[in-house]
Design an enzyme around this catalytic site. Sequence first.
Site, PDB file in Angstrom:
ATOM      1  N   LYS A   1       0.845  -1.202   0.000  1.00  0.00           N
ATOM      2  CA  LYS A   1       0.000   0.000   0.000  1.00  0.00           C
ATOM      3  C   LYS A   1       0.876   1.247   0.000  1.00  0.00           C
ATOM      4  O   LYS A   1       0.612   2.221  -0.702  1.00  0.00           O
ATOM      5  CB  LYS A   1      -0.934  -0.007   1.219  1.00  0.00           C
ATOM      6  CG  LYS A   1      -2.097  -0.977   1.045  1.00  0.00           C
ATOM      7  CD  LYS A   1      -2.866  -1.263   2.312  1.00  0.00           C
ATOM      8  CE  LYS A   1      -3.894  -2.357   2.027  1.00  0.00           C
ATOM      9  NZ  LYS A   1      -4.517  -2.936   3.209  1.00  0.00           N
TER      10      LYS A   1
ATOM     11  N   GLN B   1      -5.148  -1.857   9.306  1.00  0.00           N
ATOM     12  CA  GLN B   1      -4.979  -3.180   8.695  1.00  0.00           C
ATOM     13  C   GLN B   1      -5.586  -4.256   9.601  1.00  0.00           C
ATOM     14  O   GLN B   1      -5.306  -4.299  10.804  1.00  0.00           O
ATOM     15  CB  GLN B   1      -3.488  -3.441   8.445  1.00  0.00           C
ATOM     16  CG  GLN B   1      -3.193  -4.705   7.666  1.00  0.00           C
ATOM     17  CD  GLN B   1      -3.714  -4.682   6.223  1.00  0.00           C
ATOM     18  OE1 GLN B   1      -3.798  -3.644   5.592  1.00  0.00           O
ATOM     19  NE2 GLN B   1      -4.075  -5.835   5.715  1.00  0.00           N
TER      20      GLN B   1
ATOM     21  N   ASP C   1     -11.680   2.265   3.413  1.00  0.00           N
ATOM     22  CA  ASP C   1     -12.039   0.852   3.300  1.00  0.00           C
ATOM     23  C   ASP C   1     -13.547   0.687   3.095  1.00  0.00           C
ATOM     24  O   ASP C   1     -14.008  -0.388   2.721  1.00  0.00           O
ATOM     25  CB  ASP C   1     -11.700   0.108   4.611  1.00  0.00           C
ATOM     26  CG  ASP C   1     -10.357  -0.608   4.563  1.00  0.00           C
ATOM     27  OD1 ASP C   1      -9.989  -1.089   3.485  1.00  0.00           O
ATOM     28  OD2 ASP C   1      -9.715  -0.705   5.631  1.00  0.00           O
TER      29      ASP C   1
HETATM   30  N1  GUN Z   1      -7.027  -7.161   5.694  1.00  0.00           N
HETATM   31  C1  GUN Z   1      -7.309  -7.929   4.610  1.00  0.00           C
HETATM   32  N2  GUN Z   1      -8.016  -7.223   3.704  1.00  0.00           N
HETATM   33  C2  GUN Z   1      -8.180  -5.992   4.215  1.00  0.00           C
HETATM   34  C3  GUN Z   1      -8.808  -4.816   3.727  1.00  0.00           C
HETATM   35  O1  GUN Z   1      -9.398  -4.751   2.638  1.00  0.00           O
HETATM   36  N3  GUN Z   1      -8.754  -3.739   4.560  1.00  0.00           N
HETATM   37  C4  GUN Z   1      -8.157  -3.779   5.772  1.00  0.00           C
HETATM   38  N4  GUN Z   1      -8.177  -2.678   6.520  1.00  0.00           N
HETATM   39  N5  GUN Z   1      -7.552  -4.863   6.252  1.00  0.00           N
HETATM   40  C5  GUN Z   1      -7.574  -5.951   5.472  1.00  0.00           C
END
Ligand code: GUN
Length: 283
Positions: free
Chosen positions: A52, A96, A119
């Site tokens: 990211k 996350q 998200d």
């Molecule tokens: N962990 C796995 N997929 C995601 C996601 O799309 N967003 C977040 N915040 N954590 C994750």
Amino acid sequence: MAQIIDGKLVSRSVREDIKKKVDAIPEGVRRPGLAVIIVGEDPASKVYVRNKKLACEEVGYLSREYALPAETSEEELLSLIDTLNADGEIDGILVQLPLPRGFDEKKVIQHISPSKDVDAFSYVNVGRITVGDADFVPCTPAGVMELLNYYNVELQGKRAVVIGRSNIVGKPQALLLLEKNATVTVAHSRTVDLPSVTREADVLVVAVGRAKFVGADMVKEGAVVIDVGMNRDENGKLCGDVDFEAVEKKASYITPVPGGVGPMTITELLKNTFTAYSRHIKE
Ligand code: GUN
């Protein structure tokens, strides 16, 4: 033989568009900013967070990473989110998941200001998706829609089946397909006679998390098959929820794993962050 849906290609194209928009920001005006919070040492999460950060740098965003030890208290985490909610340089906040044991994930996620919830996990944003008025869409289902759109897959009036009903993928995916006038069925682990349901699908989206779960017997001739899975097979090789070799002979379009939906997820995060930025910069 199915045409392969190339997620790397589509992702590159969308990221180039984002980069052009960032490059067009006038001198002296701040860039979009994303803050990513990771708690603990989960190796898979560390890789995601690193990717990211790299993606943000690639398109010219401000990227801030907060790596907190697993012993961090929930109050400390909530306090960091408060600070970032008020931070004028930050447009998007992502915590996350999964969080280490002991954290109330729901509470933490709902603490993020809906205007920075890139998200789209907050109740406000989930509600907006439900009524077809979303600013942000969860990244994986949004990526699936972007792929279908790029390959001009017709959805209106088609039978779409989503296998999986998670809050992150299955449920929002069904709503987005419905928004495009598909006739949508959500199937799941308790569905009776799943193959008879999936064989109805013109568009089949699979998000179950089980290696090669969908075989050719579950797919209609000419269907569009989207594989959201990311698993390891018996030889430790990455594979999806769909038995690719078998199903590609029957489908009209199919996403590979890796290289299908996966590359789109972070790209959609970048898009959501730009949307948040465009709103914040006007305030
Ligand atoms: N962990 C796995 N997929 C995601 C996601 O799309 N967003 C977040 N915040 N954590 C994750």
